[in-house]
Design a protein around this motif. Sequence first.
Motif, short mmCIF file in Angstrom:
data_model
loop_
_atom_site.label_atom_id
_atom_site.label_comp_id
_atom_site.label_asym_id
_atom_site.label_seq_id
_atom_site.Cartn_x
_atom_site.Cartn_y
_atom_site.Cartn_z
N GLU A 331 0.91 -1.27 -0.06
CA GLU A 331 -0.05 -0.06 -0.07
C GLU A 331 0.69 1.17 -0.15
N SER A 332 0.45 2.49 -0.31
CA SER A 332 0.95 3.80 -0.24
C SER A 332 1.14 3.97 1.20
N ALA A 333 2.24 4.41 1.49
CA ALA A 333 2.47 4.82 3.05
C ALA A 333 1.37 5.82 3.53
N ALA A 334 0.80 5.70 4.67
CA ALA A 334 0.04 6.66 5.26
C ALA A 334 0.18 6.51 6.71
N TYR A 335 -0.49 7.60 7.39
CA TYR A 335 -0.64 7.57 8.80
C TYR A 335 -2.06 6.59 9.07
N PRO A 336 -1.77 5.82 9.92
CA PRO A 336 -3.24 4.83 10.37
C PRO A 336 -3.86 5.98 11.19
N LYS A 337 -5.29 5.26 11.36
CA LYS A 337 -6.31 5.69 12.31
C LYS A 337 -5.60 5.65 13.53
N VAL A 338 -6.14 6.48 14.64
CA VAL A 338 -5.69 6.38 16.03
C VAL A 338 -6.25 4.98 16.69
N LEU A 339 -5.13 4.38 17.21
CA LEU A 339 -5.51 2.85 17.75
C LEU A 339 -5.97 3.32 19.26
N GLY A 340 -7.06 2.67 19.68
CA GLY A 340 -7.51 2.90 20.99
C GLY A 340 -6.79 1.95 21.79
N GLU A 341 -6.42 2.32 23.32
CA GLU A 341 -5.83 1.64 23.90
C GLU A 341 -6.88 0.77 25.00
N ALA A 391 1.66 13.50 11.45
CA ALA A 391 2.10 12.97 12.54
C ALA A 391 1.35 13.65 13.84
N THR A 392 1.05 12.82 14.68
CA THR A 392 0.48 13.34 16.02
C THR A 392 1.23 12.50 17.11
N ASN A 393 1.09 12.96 18.43
CA ASN A 393 1.65 12.22 19.65
C ASN A 393 1.44 10.61 19.68
N VAL A 394 0.26 10.26 19.20
CA VAL A 394 -0.29 8.95 19.04
C VAL A 394 0.34 8.08 17.83
N THR A 395 -0.14 8.77 16.46
CA THR A 395 0.60 8.28 15.23
C THR A 395 1.74 9.06 14.72
N LYS A 396 2.91 8.52 15.19
CA LYS A 396 4.17 9.29 14.89
C LYS A 396 4.67 8.96 13.56
N THR A 397 4.43 7.86 12.88
CA THR A 397 5.14 7.56 11.90
C THR A 397 3.92 6.85 10.77
N ARG A 398 4.33 7.02 9.46
CA ARG A 398 3.33 6.44 8.48
C ARG A 398 3.72 4.92 8.41
N ILE A 399 2.83 4.03 7.99
CA ILE A 399 2.98 2.69 7.69
C ILE A 399 2.94 2.19 6.42
#
Length: 560
Positions: A331-341, A391-399
């Motif tokens: 897939e194209s690199a992208a920031y994922p949705k925020v994963l809930g704890e 980038a955010t504090n939760v999703t710091k990198t693309r995947i």
Amino acid sequence: MADRIATAPYNFVSLPKGVLTSPIDNDAASDEERIENYRQHVLAPNRLSGRIDLTIETLTSVFVGADVETETFFSPTGVPMIPGSTIRGTIKNLFKIVTCSTMRGDGEDYEDRHLYFRALGGKDNAAVMKKVYEKRAPKEYTEAGYLIRVEEEQQYYICPAEYDTVRDADSVKRNAGCIFWDAPRKGQVTCYTGKMQKKAHYTIHHAPNWQERIPVPANVIQDYRDDISRAGVNLLGKSVAKVDADAAAFTGDPAIDLVVPCFYQEENGQVQHFGFGRFYRIPYRQSVGDHVIGMGTARIDYTDALFGRKELWAGRLAFTDALAAGEVRSESAAYPKVLGEPKPTSMQLYLEQESGAQLAHWDTPNACIRGYKLYWHQKNKTKWQNDVQQATNVTKTRITPVQAGSVFHGSIRFERLSEDELGALMKVLRIGGNDLCCKIGKGKSIGLGSVRITARLIRTDTEDSYRRAFDSTGDWNRAEREEPMDVYIAAFDRELGERLDANVYNRYRNAMAELSHMLDWETTTIPDWEKKTRTMTIDDPDQPFQNRWILPNALEVKET
């Protein structure tokens, strides 16, 4: 939502409330006996060795990162592959369920700790928790004080103080979550708790009695540290408390190396719990482990026998990396949705709830956890990318996941297993009838990770390999042959039926029905599947979290 039923991208496989011990255990009274039993078991005649060839096909996009902060798929040779450790972890978790193995609270299966809660309002089930909170922490017994630590003793105390409340909505809005310290020796601190609608008051601590010291037990401090769900002020954080010389200056006592304002409740001369605001989060009296019913034992189970028990012996299984078969598209690199704890404090989701009964919570006697948590399959092409691509504090990198349709080949090598042990392993790989559909990697809750694993059993005849160096064609004698799996699965099923208590066996069969349903790829074709397994949010106008809507069990999440 009219039916007031909670939804989630996960559900649970319920506990059988009993453990199937391995024949290796044989009622051993010590680890020395267990080790000797293990040695005799492994060296017994007619043990089985060989390998299980695995074909892994991705049914959705899948992402297995090289490390925590990477955006590329695991590719040590430049080509994506699935690490053997990922396959091992997935199979081991399912193996625990299938073999009725122990659930241990040392971090392997769960963290045995006291959860915290606060309930100030709401309807229906939420109103039940409000009563529980008010009974456990009646506001008339909540006192103001200063939490201190005596450096030489490394002991915490609370020194009582007075407090005043001040109404100033604008000031509260500007200073939410802040502490303002007055001059040293004056003993006055202004405290603003976190943001909340219609909040208009803050408090001022003053007139501390530094000579009166109420001890805070070590377990109360540790429980406070373990409250990972706390969103507000952490009183033990250095950014909040005064420490070292500043603490000594504020209190006028050079022996004190930490001081911070708080509220607390005392019982029998000890602090029972404490927090920042007047209506702070309090711990349940019972721990998580008190609700893992019937699953604790020090005896040897099938997971110990095959995967190893680190303080006693290594495992008899070896998982190879699964290598790509042909081209793997990404897939194209992208920031994922925020994963809930995970939020086990939501007891309506994590504890078994009886129909028509009052909401069970973490202090309800004999309430059992729902079981092993698994994620539902989602349709391929489910959107996993975040709408905000930054980038955010939760999703710091693309995947960069690999696409559906990618194929990988790996294997599991096994050494000197009994028939029932091999059958237990094959039973996991045949949960779907002829295959295993499960989830691997990251992003399981947002639609990533579904794979189909098909297995071929290859037995090695070790005696034949020693007798003849070459086979009938003149090639090296590998002494290998493919075998059907059913006879070994039947051997394990006999162990289950003969050695489990009848009630445990019935609960086990129900758990297997739940497991099969949760791993069935065909559930993605159920009408409104996305709606039935959607993630609830705190902003939902129906307020399912606030009103504690109950999650149905796995078998109830079907076509209706």
